[in-house]
Design an enzyme around this catalytic site. Structure first.
Site, mmCIF file in Angstrom:
data_model
loop_
_atom_site.group_PDB
_atom_site.id
_atom_site.type_symbol
_atom_site.label_atom_id
_atom_site.label_comp_id
_atom_site.label_asym_id
_atom_site.label_seq_id
_atom_site.Cartn_x
_atom_site.Cartn_y
_atom_site.Cartn_z
ATOM 1 N N ARG A 113 0.910 -1.237 -0.055
ATOM 2 C CA ARG A 113 -0.005 0.131 -0.018
ATOM 3 C C ARG A 113 0.796 1.130 0.009
ATOM 4 N NH1 ARG A 113 -2.862 -0.744 5.280
ATOM 5 N NH2 ARG A 113 -3.890 1.532 4.693
ATOM 6 N N LYS B 251 -2.056 -7.177 11.910
ATOM 7 C CA LYS B 251 -3.427 -7.099 12.318
ATOM 8 C C LYS B 251 -4.479 -6.735 11.138
ATOM 9 C CE LYS B 251 -3.905 -2.307 13.737
ATOM 10 N NZ LYS B 251 -4.165 -1.366 14.975
ATOM 11 N N ASP B 252 -4.109 -6.214 9.939
ATOM 12 C CA ASP B 252 -4.967 -6.125 9.106
ATOM 13 C C ASP B 252 -5.264 -7.250 7.972
ATOM 14 O OD1 ASP B 252 -5.199 -3.193 9.843
ATOM 15 O OD2 ASP B 252 -3.591 -2.798 8.620
ATOM 16 N N THR C 29 -11.746 7.652 17.439
ATOM 17 C CA THR C 29 -11.271 6.395 17.019
ATOM 18 C C THR C 29 -12.226 5.797 16.220
ATOM 19 O OG1 THR C 29 -10.450 4.157 17.396
ATOM 20 C CG2 THR C 29 -11.721 5.131 19.090
ATOM 21 N N SER D 31 -12.086 2.220 15.417
ATOM 22 C CA SER D 31 -11.973 0.935 15.847
ATOM 23 C C SER D 31 -12.928 0.642 16.762
ATOM 24 C CB SER D 31 -10.411 0.834 16.475
ATOM 25 O OG SER D 31 -10.470 -0.125 17.258
ATOM 26 N N LEU D 32 -13.823 -0.417 16.631
ATOM 27 C CA LEU D 32 -14.740 -0.644 17.391
ATOM 28 C C LEU D 32 -14.086 -1.500 18.754
ATOM 29 C CD1 LEU D 32 -17.256 -2.343 15.061
ATOM 30 C CD2 LEU D 32 -17.406 -0.189 16.149
ATOM 31 N N ARG D 33 -12.966 -1.899 18.775
ATOM 32 C CA ARG D 33 -12.090 -2.545 19.734
ATOM 33 C C ARG D 33 -11.580 -1.551 20.713
ATOM 34 N NH1 ARG D 33 -7.230 -2.346 19.563
ATOM 35 N NH2 ARG D 33 -7.079 -2.068 17.325
ATOM 36 N N ARG D 34 -11.247 -0.270 20.210
ATOM 37 C CA ARG D 34 -10.589 0.775 21.080
ATOM 38 C C ARG D 34 -12.096 1.678 21.536
ATOM 39 N NH1 ARG D 34 -6.223 2.447 16.389
ATOM 40 N NH2 ARG D 34 -4.704 0.921 17.398
ATOM 41 N N ARG E 65 -10.839 8.112 10.698
ATOM 42 C CA ARG E 65 -10.015 7.398 9.905
ATOM 43 C C ARG E 65 -8.966 8.191 8.943
ATOM 44 N NH1 ARG E 65 -12.437 3.514 5.972
ATOM 45 N NH2 ARG E 65 -10.267 3.017 5.556
ATOM 46 N N ASN F 230 -4.847 7.940 7.393
ATOM 47 C CA ASN F 230 -3.509 7.449 7.942
ATOM 48 C C ASN F 230 -3.041 8.003 9.024
ATOM 49 O OD1 ASN F 230 -1.836 9.570 7.214
ATOM 50 N ND2 ASN F 230 -1.827 8.864 5.022
ATOM 51 N N VAL F 231 -1.935 7.474 9.647
ATOM 52 C CA VAL F 231 -1.416 8.077 10.994
ATOM 53 C C VAL F 231 -1.205 9.523 11.120
ATOM 54 C CG1 VAL F 231 0.348 7.926 12.729
ATOM 55 C CG2 VAL F 231 -0.518 5.871 11.610
ATOM 56 N N THR G 182 -2.466 11.897 9.095
ATOM 57 C CA THR G 182 -3.800 12.487 8.868
ATOM 58 C C THR G 182 -4.723 12.499 10.321
ATOM 59 O OG1 THR G 182 -4.161 11.472 6.648
ATOM 60 C CG2 THR G 182 -6.111 12.574 7.686
ATOM 61 N N ARG G 183 -4.552 11.418 11.114
ATOM 62 C CA ARG G 183 -5.331 11.459 12.345
ATOM 63 C C ARG G 183 -4.741 12.248 13.366
ATOM 64 N NH1 ARG G 183 -6.549 4.851 13.004
ATOM 65 N NH2 ARG G 183 -6.467 4.272 10.951
ATOM 66 N N CYS H 107 -15.491 -8.549 11.781
ATOM 67 C CA CYS H 107 -14.798 -7.076 12.167
ATOM 68 C C CYS H 107 -15.760 -6.403 12.888
ATOM 69 C CB CYS H 107 -14.331 -6.435 11.072
ATOM 70 S SG CYS H 107 -15.465 -6.240 9.645
HETATM 71 N N1 LIG Z 1 -5.539 0.114 11.593
HETATM 72 C C1 LIG Z 1 -4.291 0.602 10.443
HETATM 73 C C2 LIG Z 1 -3.220 -0.063 11.252
HETATM 74 N N2 LIG Z 1 -2.638 -1.074 10.675
HETATM 75 C C3 LIG Z 1 -1.411 -1.131 11.617
HETATM 76 C C4 LIG Z 1 -1.226 -0.134 12.275
HETATM 77 C C5 LIG Z 1 -0.149 0.055 13.113
HETATM 78 C C6 LIG Z 1 0.903 -0.856 12.967
HETATM 79 C C7 LIG Z 1 0.859 -2.252 13.391
HETATM 80 O O1 LIG Z 1 -0.227 -2.508 14.332
HETATM 81 O O2 LIG Z 1 1.511 -3.235 13.080
HETATM 82 C C8 LIG Z 1 -2.293 0.773 12.093
HETATM 83 C C9 LIG Z 1 -2.518 2.022 12.690
HETATM 84 C C10 LIG Z 1 -3.123 2.070 14.018
HETATM 85 O O3 LIG Z 1 -3.981 1.354 14.409
HETATM 86 O O4 LIG Z 1 -2.844 3.039 14.695
#
Ligand SMILES: NCc1[nH]cc(CCC(=O)O)c1CC(=O)O
Length: 309
Positions: A9, A81-82, A125, A127-130, A147, A149-150, A152-153, A240
């Protein structure tokens, strides 16, 4: 000269991870020409809806897998994790690299931690987990989608759109942004995504050339831990849509796994843990994951999961 093409990516974090794999492969195989093939995925393009709503984690992999099928790339680098619990048929993981910091990070320009947030503070966030873990700790918080990238957030946080956000420590550290980490959210009180912090190399099933080249990067203790975490998630049939968190650790030969199933709306969460003394092989890790999943279900996780089916 022999060549290895890595599909990746285009986000800064994805490119960092793929460059890291490329550099390690070049030093392990000095005669190998390693090239990146950057591409955009649907997960990167659709930013106005949650990942769960547009089809889940596999969206970050699809285009890269198509490139491998077409022979335009030999392997792909992912944040593990993705990667969905079950890979698409015809693909396998050629290596899982040594894991970086698996923890989540609390980030805020003004507040020292989750407890220090004022009543009704806005936390970003998607993320439902967070979200589930934040709700469980602080039912008063306003949780808003975030949402992108890092970078942007972080920019949205700095612009004042949120009082705090939660991101993975590993991503911040890789991008040279470790100074932004306010609090490392520690296990077992706070659990990350299964396999967070681990980088995986995916290849076509049975591609022995690529498997042999990547094998030198594989880290067995990381494989053991992430297998326990992913086996737990698999045994929960977690999609998910259901917040699932897990962290395994190896300590003097024993493998311990902490798991959580939560609900983002209500803040309900069930937790369980177990350990095996001699964590020799992948089968033991998988059995441990199944054991913690059973304990979670016995404590009522099935109600949280069924509510989302
Ligand atoms: N969800 C996107 C994602 N996928 C992996 C990471 C971080 C790096 C990793 O966990 O290996 C991130 C960013 C985040 O959650 O902050």
């Amino acid at each position: 000269m022999k060549t290895l093409r890595i599909a990746t990516r285009k986000s800064p974090l994805a490119l960092w991870q793929s460059e890291h794999v490329a550099a390690r492969l070049r030093s392990a195989h000095p005669d190998l020409q390693v090239e990146l093939v950057p591409m955009s995925t649907r997960g990167d393009q659709v930013l106005d809806r949650s990942l769960a709503a547009i089809g889940g984690k596999g969206l970050f992999l699809k285009e890269l897998e198509v490139a491998m099928q077409r022979g335009e790339a030999d392997c792909a680098v992912h944040s593990l994790k993705d990667v969905p619990m079950e890979l698409e048929p015809g693909f396998e993981l050629a290596a899982v690299l040594e894991r970086a910091d698996p923890a989540d990070a609390f980030i805020s320009p003004r507040f020292a931690g989750i407890d220090a947030l004022p009543h009704g503070a806005v936390v970003g966030t998607s993320s439902l987990r967070r979200q589930a873990q934040l709700r469980a700790l602080r039912p008063d918080l306003q949780l808003r989608d975030l949402r992108g990238n890092v970078n942007t957030r972080l920019a949205k946080l700095d612009a004042g759109e949120y009082d705090a956000i939660v991101l993975a420590c590993a991503g911040l550290q890789r991008l040279g942004l470790a100074s932004r980490i306010g609090v490392r959210l520690q296990a077992p009180a706070w659990l990350p995504a299964p396999a967070q912090g681990a980088i995986a190399i995916e290849c076509r099933g049975g591609d022995e050339r690529v498997q042999a080249l990547c094998a030198v990067l594989d880290h067995a203790p990381t494989r053991t831990c992430v297998e326990a975490e992913r086996a737990m998630n698999r045994a929960l049939h977690g999609s998910c849509h259901v917040p699932v968190a897990a962290l395994a650790a190896l300590e003097s030969g024993a493998l311990r796994l902490d798991g959580l199933v939560g609900d983002a709306a209500s803040g309900r969460a069930v937790r369980a843990s177990a350990q095996v003394e001699a964590a020799g092989d992948i089968d033991a890790a998988e059995a441990l994951g199944a054991e913690v999943a059973d304990r979670l279900l016995a404590q009522g996780a099935h109600q949280l999961i069924d509510a989302h089916l």
